[in-house]
Design an enzyme around this catalytic site. Sequence first.
Site, PDB file in Angstrom:
ATOM      1  N   GLY A   7     -70.356-111.582 -11.140  1.00 26.93           N
ATOM      2  CA  GLY A   7     -71.323-110.775 -10.391  1.00 26.93           C
ATOM      3  C   GLY A   7     -71.064-110.828  -8.906  1.00 26.93           C
ATOM      4  N   GLY A   8     -69.796-111.019  -8.543  1.00 23.02           N
ATOM      5  CA  GLY A   8     -69.441-111.223  -7.140  1.00 23.02           C
ATOM      6  C   GLY A   8     -69.600-110.000  -6.261  1.00 23.02           C
ATOM      7  N   GLY A  10     -72.343-108.059  -6.279  1.00 21.28           N
ATOM      8  CA  GLY A  10     -73.754-107.806  -6.023  1.00 21.28           C
ATOM      9  C   GLY A  10     -74.239-108.464  -4.754  1.00 21.28           C
ATOM     10  N   GLY A  13     -73.707-112.285  -4.738  1.00 26.61           N
ATOM     11  CA  GLY A  13     -72.278-112.556  -4.659  1.00 26.61           C
ATOM     12  C   GLY A  13     -71.740-112.302  -3.260  1.00 26.61           C
ATOM     13  N   SER A 102     -84.162-116.442 -12.969  1.00 23.59           N
ATOM     14  CA  SER A 102     -85.089-115.617 -12.204  1.00 23.59           C
ATOM     15  C   SER A 102     -86.481-116.186 -12.385  1.00 23.59           C
ATOM     16  CB  SER A 102     -85.048-114.169 -12.707  1.00 23.59           C
ATOM     17  OG  SER A 102     -86.152-113.425 -12.227  1.00 23.59           O
ATOM     18  N   SER A 103     -87.326-116.035 -11.374  1.00 26.03           N
ATOM     19  CA  SER A 103     -88.689-116.559 -11.506  1.00 26.03           C
ATOM     20  C   SER A 103     -89.488-115.820 -12.568  1.00 26.03           C
ATOM     21  CB  SER A 103     -89.414-116.503 -10.158  1.00 26.03           C
ATOM     22  OG  SER A 103     -89.509-115.173  -9.696  1.00 26.03           O
ATOM     23  N   CYS A 104     -89.002-114.664 -13.027  1.00 23.68           N
ATOM     24  CA  CYS A 104     -89.717-113.933 -14.084  1.00 23.68           C
ATOM     25  C   CYS A 104     -89.623-114.652 -15.425  1.00 23.68           C
ATOM     26  CB  CYS A 104     -89.188-112.514 -14.210  1.00 23.68           C
ATOM     27  SG  CYS A 104     -87.581-112.372 -15.014  1.00 23.68           S
ATOM     28  N   TYR A 131     -85.620-109.042 -20.440  1.00 26.63           N
ATOM     29  CA  TYR A 131     -84.797-109.690 -19.420  1.00 26.63           C
ATOM     30  C   TYR A 131     -85.169-111.161 -19.283  1.00 26.63           C
ATOM     31  CZ  TYR A 131     -82.921-110.702 -14.742  1.00 26.63           C
ATOM     32  OH  TYR A 131     -82.257-111.264 -13.675  1.00 26.63           O
ATOM     33  N   LYS A 135     -82.789-114.540 -19.949  1.00 23.44           N
ATOM     34  CA  LYS A 135     -82.553-115.555 -18.924  1.00 23.44           C
ATOM     35  C   LYS A 135     -83.005-116.932 -19.402  1.00 23.44           C
ATOM     36  CE  LYS A 135     -80.673-113.589 -15.279  1.00 23.44           C
ATOM     37  NZ  LYS A 135     -79.374-114.065 -14.729  1.00 23.44           N
ATOM     38  N   PRO A 158     -84.309-118.738  -8.475  1.00 21.57           N
ATOM     39  CA  PRO A 158     -84.744-118.264  -7.159  1.00 21.57           C
ATOM     40  C   PRO A 158     -86.053-117.492  -7.252  1.00 21.57           C
ATOM     41  CG  PRO A 158     -83.165-116.727  -8.060  1.00 21.57           C
ATOM     42  CD  PRO A 158     -83.326-117.836  -9.086  1.00 21.57           C
ATOM     43  N   HIS A 174     -85.696-103.386  -6.094  1.00 21.55           N
ATOM     44  CA  HIS A 174     -86.883-104.227  -5.957  1.00 21.55           C
ATOM     45  C   HIS A 174     -87.691-103.814  -4.727  1.00 21.55           C
ATOM     46  CE1 HIS A 174     -84.425-106.860  -8.675  1.00 21.55           C
ATOM     47  NE2 HIS A 174     -85.597-106.925  -9.260  1.00 21.55           N
ATOM     48  N   LYS A 182     -87.985 -96.060   1.781  1.00 17.11           N
ATOM     49  CA  LYS A 182     -89.098 -95.113   1.906  1.00 17.11           C
ATOM     50  C   LYS A 182     -89.579 -94.984   3.343  1.00 17.11           C
ATOM     51  CE  LYS A 182     -91.138 -95.460  -2.736  1.00 17.11           C
ATOM     52  NZ  LYS A 182     -92.355 -95.836  -3.497  1.00 17.11           N
ATOM     53  N   TRP A 196     -96.413 -98.318  -3.595  1.00 14.42           N
ATOM     54  CA  TRP A 196     -97.158 -98.608  -4.820  1.00 14.42           C
ATOM     55  C   TRP A 196     -98.217 -99.676  -4.603  1.00 14.42           C
ATOM     56  CZ3 TRP A 196     -94.185 -98.648 -10.086  1.00 14.42           C
ATOM     57  CH2 TRP A 196     -93.583 -97.398 -10.282  1.00 14.42           C
TER      58      TRP A 196
END
Length: 308
Positions: A7-8, A10, A13, A102-104, A131, A135, A158, A174, A182, A196
């Site tokens: 994933g370098g 992204g 990365g 992920s914190s999710c 997802y 994880k 994270p 995100h 926006k 939102w």
Amino acid sequence: MHVLVTGGGGMVGRAMAATAPPDLRATFAASADGDLRDADACRRLFERVQPTHVVHLAARVGGVLENTRRVADFFRDNLLINVHVLEAARQAGVERVVSLLSSCVYPDGAPLPLRERDLHAGEPHPSNFGYAYAKRMLEVQSRAYAQQYGLNCVCIIPNNLYGPHDNFDLETGHVIPAMIRKIHAAAAQGATAVLWGDGAPLREFTYAPDLGRALWWAVRSYDGSPLNVGTAEEISIRQAAETICRLLSYDPTKLVWDTSRPSGQHRKPTDTSRFRELSGLPMTPFAAGAAATVKWYLEHFPHVRGMT
């Protein structure tokens, strides 16, 4: 030491590349270097690079809308990527694998702040359960491979990330990159920026280069159970938006909050005390990180991820 970063290409990365210690050799593998959902392609990547250490960042990611629409795709693709990367690392005799969660992954309704011991203590939020479970299984696989094969596996969790090279797509990105895009567009057009929710939820936003430095620290220095990593600074979505407005010379009173859209959980702070005590690494305040991110966005617009 030769570190393979999956994933370098992204955001994280790129942040690792920007913060890489000069005495380490690193190979940053992007999606063009091999489809990690394919076991043979993954194995060939490891044979070609011959790493001694791995930082596993590769994942299929997206915002709430994309996670909800394609929940099965997110589960399948991430499960395949994770299984293949750890198996290839085992076969290649890698010394240590540092994987990004992920914190999710934390249970919906878990006690706050979120602590590592509660990782598997309930079901994740239904909006992105595919997802989240993929994880979680990466953490389970890491423990299993450590127990059976002796592979040194570390999992880093994270909190919310943002920074240069983020995804600015309005559907798959995100919250911070979406707000930057926006508000920038509204400022350029003299229009109203519609965001939102009601802006009330509180979040911890970690600047991606800070996570990059934390991952290099983990490669060299951390052995142990899953570890929360990131800032302890908690701000509201509204405060984040107003900061971005000031950076883009846009009047924050012109923001419109669409309360027909979901606001999200009011708070979900993570307990990063172990990380702070062990690493001693500083975290960038949101105001400074947002300024650097907006500067990068303006310098590279419109050639940013999610727009080209």
